[in-house]
Scaffold this active site. Structure first.
Site, PDB file in Angstrom:
ATOM      1  N   HIS A 281       0.830  -1.198   0.000  1.00 19.84           N
ATOM      2  CA  HIS A 281       0.000   0.000   0.000  1.00 19.84           C
ATOM      3  C   HIS A 281       0.869   1.255   0.000  1.00 19.84           C
ATOM      4  CE1 HIS A 281      -3.310  -2.663   0.853  1.00 19.84           C
ATOM      5  NE2 HIS A 281      -4.154  -1.665   0.910  1.00 19.84           N
ATOM      6  N   SER A 282       2.084   1.114   0.495  1.00 12.09           N
ATOM      7  CA  SER A 282       2.991   2.256   0.608  1.00 12.09           C
ATOM      8  C   SER A 282       4.136   2.117  -0.383  1.00 12.09           C
ATOM      9  CB  SER A 282       3.552   2.318   2.030  1.00 12.09           C
ATOM     10  OG  SER A 282       4.749   3.058   2.052  1.00 12.09           O
TER      11      SER A 282
END
Lengths: 201, 129
Positions: free
Chosen positions: B12-13
């Site tokens: 997600h990052s």
């Protein structure tokens, strides 16, 4: 209404409904997930609205498939592939927009099957399926828009007491109980949009 | 191109994905190609199907591609991306059920020795035991 008019109306109203409820969806998701459902859905449905002129020019089935692919590519969370896969499966299952409860139920059933497969989930896991499956049942029993709305609302409310076993909410275990599921909420919103258009509101 | 199994890291990052890829490169250098992607289509936290497809393409190996994912949406979006590769190529891509950082390093170390995709995946997944 032609199929193209139906799809155009649904996209425009869906974008408006999701945008109007984006903060609510995000608040629900902050309680049990990662707090991005409103933002993700708003981005996806904005992209859908931007692609609407291209989508409505297609035959019904192809239009649903393109709409689904747009959500897959633009949402940015798991809800993109879930809603997107549902629309793509529905697009493959239908050549024309349904004009009666039985064919609407059959179309929705194709979408629900795709969500189950993509999410490796089923009814009762505190997901969008808990709002959508009762709608399919209501339509299959011959119900109309009023019954469909009521079924979605009741299905959504039922997620409050459920313990999540799928998605980020599953990390919370027992603490997921007592909150509405954000995906079930967005599904209920979309059911309302479809019913609004079907009723010619 | 054939050769070793490649690694794709999906978080997600973008920072987590890039950092994990750096750790992989430290272990295996150029012996294994590694790609990473993170962030939603607007650059916030999330995952992006198109970026995952592009990451897999960028390190494509006929020997296979092992994909490491962090949380829920990363897995769902990666499964979607793999399907979009078409059946022939999709069969050569495997999502490893393993922690993203540790799994990527374990998978890459195994891949550097010329192991096949099933072995690379099993090695990454064994880490959890």
């Amino acid at each position: 209404m032609t199929d193209a008019d139906l799809i155009a109306a649904m996209i425009a109203r869906a974008e408006a409904a999701i945008a109007a409820h984006a903060e609510e969806l995000t608040a629900l998701d902050q309680a049990v997930g990662d707090g991005d459902h409103g933002l993700n859905m708003a981005r996806g449905f904005k992209a859908l609205a931007e692609a609407a002129p291209e989508i409505v020019a297609l035959p019904f089935g192809a239009a649903l498939q393109k709409a689904g692919m747009t959500l897959v590519m633009k949402v940015g969370g798991a809800s993109g592939p879930l809603y997107g896969s549902a629309l793509m499966a529905m697009g493959k299952a239908a050549t024309n927009a349904p004009r009666d409860a039985a064919s609407a139920a059959a179309l929705l059933a194709a979408g629900i099957a795709a969500i189950k497969a993509r999410g490796k989930s089923d009814v009762g896991a505190k997901t969008m399926l808990d709002a959508l499956a009762p709608v399919e049942a209501a339509l299959a029993a011959g119900g109309g828009a009023a019954e469909a709305r009521a079924a979605a609302a009741a299905g959504l409310e039922a997620t409050r007491a459920m313990r999540a076993t799928k998605g980020r909410a599953a990390f919370l275990g027992e603490r997921s109980i007592g909150h509405l599921d954000p995906g079930a909420r967005s599904s209920a919103l979309l059911v309302d949009v479809v019913c609004d258009v079907a009723e010619g509101l | 191109m054939s050769g070793n199994v490649s690694i794709v890291i999906v978080s997600h990052s973008a920072k987590v994905a890039e950092g994990a890829a750096d750790m992989v490169r430290q272990m295996v250098g150029d012996e294994v190609r590694v790609a990473f992607c993170g962030g939603d289509p607007d650059g916030g936290l999330g995952t992006d199907v198109a970026a995952i497809v592009a990451a897999i393409d960028s390190v494509w190996s006929d020997s296979g591609v092992a994909v490491l994912v962090d949380l829920g949406g990363a897995e769902t979006n990666s499964e979607m991306a793999i399907e979009m590769l078409g059946e022939g190529r999709a069969a050569r891509v495997a999502i490893c059920n393993a922690p993203v950082v540790e799994g990527a390093v374990m998978a890459a170390t195994e891949a550097a020795g010329g192991a096949d995709l099933d072995t690379v995946r099993a090695t990454a997944e064994e880490f959890q035991a």
